[in-house]
Motif scaffolding. Structure first.
Motif, PDB file in Angstrom:
ATOM      1  N   HIS A  62       0.854  -1.196   0.000  1.00  0.00           N
ATOM      2  CA  HIS A  62       0.000   0.000   0.000  1.00  0.00           C
ATOM      3  C   HIS A  62       0.887   1.243   0.000  1.00  0.00           C
ATOM      4  O   HIS A  62       0.933   2.003   0.957  1.00  0.00           O
ATOM      5  CB  HIS A  62      -0.936  -0.033   1.210  1.00  0.00           C
ATOM      6  N   ARG A  74      -5.303   6.900  -7.470  1.00  0.00           N
ATOM      7  CA  ARG A  74      -4.771   5.720  -6.779  1.00  0.00           C
ATOM      8  C   ARG A  74      -4.351   6.037  -5.339  1.00  0.00           C
ATOM      9  O   ARG A  74      -4.354   5.166  -4.477  1.00  0.00           O
ATOM     10  CB  ARG A  74      -3.576   5.190  -7.584  1.00  0.00           C
ATOM     11  N   ASN A  78      -5.820   7.813  -2.874  1.00  0.00           N
ATOM     12  CA  ASN A  78      -6.856   7.639  -1.847  1.00  0.00           C
ATOM     13  C   ASN A  78      -7.142   6.172  -1.564  1.00  0.00           C
ATOM     14  O   ASN A  78      -7.355   5.794  -0.410  1.00  0.00           O
ATOM     15  CB  ASN A  78      -8.137   8.361  -2.249  1.00  0.00           C
ATOM     16  N   ILE A  79      -7.138   5.346  -2.584  1.00  0.00           N
ATOM     17  CA  ILE A  79      -7.388   3.912  -2.399  1.00  0.00           C
ATOM     18  C   ILE A  79      -6.258   3.285  -1.583  1.00  0.00           C
ATOM     19  O   ILE A  79      -6.509   2.540  -0.630  1.00  0.00           O
ATOM     20  CB  ILE A  79      -7.526   3.213  -3.763  1.00  0.00           C
ATOM     21  N   LEU A  80      -5.017   3.587  -1.960  1.00  0.00           N
ATOM     22  CA  LEU A  80      -3.872   3.023  -1.246  1.00  0.00           C
ATOM     23  C   LEU A  80      -3.780   3.543   0.185  1.00  0.00           C
ATOM     24  O   LEU A  80      -3.463   2.781   1.104  1.00  0.00           O
ATOM     25  CB  LEU A  80      -2.577   3.321  -2.002  1.00  0.00           C
ATOM     26  N   SER A  86      -6.286   4.502   2.077  1.00  0.00           N
ATOM     27  CA  SER A  86      -7.359   3.848   2.817  1.00  0.00           C
ATOM     28  C   SER A  86      -6.974   2.417   3.205  1.00  0.00           C
ATOM     29  O   SER A  86      -7.175   1.999   4.351  1.00  0.00           O
ATOM     30  CB  SER A  86      -8.631   3.845   1.969  1.00  0.00           C
ATOM     31  N   ASP A  87      -6.412   1.687   2.259  1.00  0.00           N
ATOM     32  CA  ASP A  87      -5.971   0.318   2.552  1.00  0.00           C
ATOM     33  C   ASP A  87      -4.836   0.306   3.577  1.00  0.00           C
ATOM     34  O   ASP A  87      -4.791  -0.561   4.456  1.00  0.00           O
ATOM     35  CB  ASP A  87      -5.515  -0.386   1.276  1.00  0.00           C
TER      36      ASP A  87
END
Length: 156
Positions: free
Chosen positions: A103, A114, A116-118, A120-121
């Motif tokens: 991440h 990408r 925000n997704i990373l 969050s994870d």
């Protein structure tokens, strides 16, 4: 209370068990989709660490890293379900090693989708690590409290 604790551990460990099972089923000659996702990120992390520490790191077989991840998640989660502290330790080590590599939000700008997704994870893995550390601490404190013997009463 014991049954509720067991159900909570099963629900928490199911994240790791199902993930390990999926990685195992998709595992191929090259490590499957997990290996394909891990290879460029591992090379980037290795390149960054080499430049920071001025040390050349040896080549790492991605397929063996995926097998190690499957083993740590599977064994750690099963031991965790039964309340064993070593299972929590395996899951913590897995999260501490894999989270910054998988991440890698820090390699992207905040404007990129990408990122925000990373992020969050990454934060979800940090929360899981915190829950495991809490479990480990509670497990150790309960064990120490039970070892204290009650004082013997004096009889006349």
């Amino acid at each position: 209370m014991g049954f509720a604790s067991f159900v909570g551990r099963v629900c928490f460990a199911s994240i790791f068990i199902l993930s390990a099972w999926q990685m195992f089923n998709e595992f191929g000659v090259d490590g499957g989709p997990a290996g394909k996702e891990l290879a460029p990120k591992l090379n980037l992390a290795k390149k960054h660490l080499s430049s920071q520490f001025h040390v050349n790191f040896p080549d790492i077989e991605v397929r063996q890293l995926v097998l190690t991840a499957i083993a740590m998640k599977g064994l750690g989660a099963i031991l965790f379900v039964f309340g064993h502290g070593f299972g929590a330790f395996l899951l913590i080590v897995y999260l501490l090693v894999s989270t910054p590599i998988l991440h890698d939000f820090y390699n992207y700008g905040p404007d990129e989708p990408r990122y925000n997704i990373l992020l969050s994870d990454f934060l979800q893995c940090v929360a899981q690590c915190g829950a495991l550390i809490f479990f480990w601490g509670m497990k150790n404190s309960i064990t120490k409290r039970r070892k204290k013997k009650a004082p013997k009463s004096k009889t006349a």
